[in-house]
Motif scaffolding. Structure first.
Motif, short mmCIF file in Angstrom:
data_model
loop_
_atom_site.label_atom_id
_atom_site.label_comp_id
_atom_site.label_asym_id
_atom_site.label_seq_id
_atom_site.Cartn_x
_atom_site.Cartn_y
_atom_site.Cartn_z
N HIS A 1 0.83 -1.20 0.00
CA HIS A 1 0.00 0.00 0.00
C HIS A 1 0.87 1.26 0.00
O HIS A 1 0.64 2.19 -0.79
CB HIS A 1 -0.93 0.00 1.22
CG HIS A 1 -1.74 1.24 1.34
ND1 HIS A 1 -2.85 1.49 0.55
CD2 HIS A 1 -1.58 2.33 2.13
CE1 HIS A 1 -3.33 2.68 0.86
NE2 HIS A 1 -2.58 3.21 1.82
N GLY A 2 1.87 1.29 0.86
CA GLY A 2 2.78 2.45 0.93
C GLY A 2 3.55 2.65 -0.36
O GLY A 2 3.76 3.79 -0.80
N THR A 3 3.98 1.55 -0.98
CA THR A 3 4.68 1.64 -2.26
C THR A 3 3.77 2.23 -3.33
O THR A 3 4.19 3.07 -4.12
CB THR A 3 5.20 0.25 -2.68
OG1 THR A 3 6.11 -0.22 -1.68
CG2 THR A 3 5.87 0.28 -4.04
N GLY A 4 2.52 1.80 -3.34
CA GLY A 4 1.55 2.36 -4.27
C GLY A 4 1.38 3.86 -4.08
O GLY A 4 1.32 4.62 -5.05
N GLU A 5 1.33 4.30 -2.82
CA GLU A 5 1.22 5.74 -2.53
C GLU A 5 2.44 6.50 -3.06
O GLU A 5 2.31 7.58 -3.61
CB GLU A 5 1.06 5.98 -1.04
CG GLU A 5 -0.30 5.62 -0.49
CD GLU A 5 -0.44 5.93 0.99
OE1 GLU A 5 0.58 5.99 1.71
OE2 GLU A 5 -1.58 6.13 1.42
N LEU A 6 3.64 5.92 -2.85
CA LEU A 6 4.85 6.58 -3.35
C LEU A 6 4.84 6.68 -4.88
O LEU A 6 5.20 7.72 -5.44
CB LEU A 6 6.09 5.82 -2.89
CG LEU A 6 6.50 6.03 -1.45
CD1 LEU A 6 7.61 5.06 -1.06
CD2 LEU A 6 6.94 7.47 -1.21
N LEU A 7 4.42 5.60 -5.55
CA LEU A 7 4.40 5.63 -7.01
C LEU A 7 3.32 6.58 -7.54
O LEU A 7 3.48 7.17 -8.60
CB LEU A 7 4.25 4.22 -7.57
CG LEU A 7 5.43 3.29 -7.27
CD1 LEU A 7 5.19 1.90 -7.84
CD2 LEU A 7 6.74 3.88 -7.79
N ASP A 8 2.24 6.76 -6.78
CA ASP A 8 1.24 7.76 -7.14
C ASP A 8 1.83 9.17 -6.97
O ASP A 8 1.56 10.06 -7.78
CB ASP A 8 -0.02 7.60 -6.30
CG ASP A 8 -0.79 6.33 -6.64
OD1 ASP A 8 -0.54 5.72 -7.72
OD2 ASP A 8 -1.64 5.93 -5.82
N ALA A 9 2.61 9.36 -5.90
CA ALA A 9 3.27 10.65 -5.70
C ALA A 9 4.25 10.93 -6.84
O ALA A 9 4.38 12.08 -7.29
CB ALA A 9 3.99 10.68 -4.35
N LEU A 10 4.93 9.89 -7.32
CA LEU A 10 5.81 10.05 -8.48
C LEU A 10 5.01 10.50 -9.69
O LEU A 10 5.42 11.40 -10.42
CB LEU A 10 6.54 8.73 -8.77
CG LEU A 10 7.31 8.66 -10.09
CD1 LEU A 10 8.38 9.74 -10.17
CD2 LEU A 10 7.90 7.27 -10.28
N GLY A 11 3.85 9.89 -9.90
CA GLY A 11 2.99 10.29 -11.02
C GLY A 11 2.58 11.75 -10.93
O GLY A 11 2.60 12.47 -11.94
N ALA A 12 2.22 12.21 -9.74
CA ALA A 12 1.84 13.61 -9.55
C ALA A 12 3.04 14.52 -9.81
O ALA A 12 2.90 15.58 -10.44
CB ALA A 12 1.30 13.82 -8.13
#
Length: 154
Positions: free
Chosen positions: A137-148
């Motif tokens: 879950h945390g990794t997904g959040e980080l990769l979403d932050a990368l997308g932003a």
């Protein structure tokens, strides 16, 4: 002595970014860029971030989220292929307690209109302090932050 345990787990998280592989790679390899998106959403100002992006180089990211305990991400880069692959091993500590040791592989694949990122993590989660589901879950959040971050940089 308390009961010791280890749970081994592997998970894969994928994202598509409308940016060339070189731009996505740069977001991982440039210390200033990575400092802007690789943060805990509950502690957006890490107290320490050091990065030596080369094979054998180290990255340290430390901060104190809302639980009041310092968290430490200590990584060593094992393999780097520019614009294609990053492999690193890392430990995660909550205070002085090592909660996991992992091997992470990031693959960047050019696709029409952008880059497919595939991140595979193989983790040893220690003594019940953290779980694979929480890490995924945390990794997904980080990769979403990368997308932003990549959208702002367009």
């Amino acid at each position: 002595m308390s009961q010791r345990s280890v749970v081994h787990s592997t998970f894969v998280v994928e994202r598509f970014y409308p940016a060339a592989p070189a731009r996505v790679f740069s977001a991982f390899s440039d210390p200033d860029a990575k400092r802007r998106w690789f943060v805990d959403p509950h502690d957006p100002m890490p107290s320490r971030h050091e990065m030596d992006f080369r094979v054998g180089g180290k990255e340290i990211n430390a901060g104190c989220p809302s639980d009041g305990q310092m968290h430490f991400f200590n990584a060593v880069y094992q393999d780097i292929v520019p614009d294609q692959r990053i492999v690193y091993s890392y430990e995660l500590l909550f205070g002085e307690t090592r909660v996991s040791v992992s091997l992470a592989t990031i693959e960047l694949v050019a696709e029409a209109g952008g880059t497919r990122l595939v991140m595979t993590e193989q983790g040893a989660f220690l003594d019940g302090h953290d779980t694979s589901a929480t890490r995924e879950h945390g990794t997904g959040e980080l990769l979403d932050a990368l997308g932003a971050f990549l959208k702002v940089q367009i």
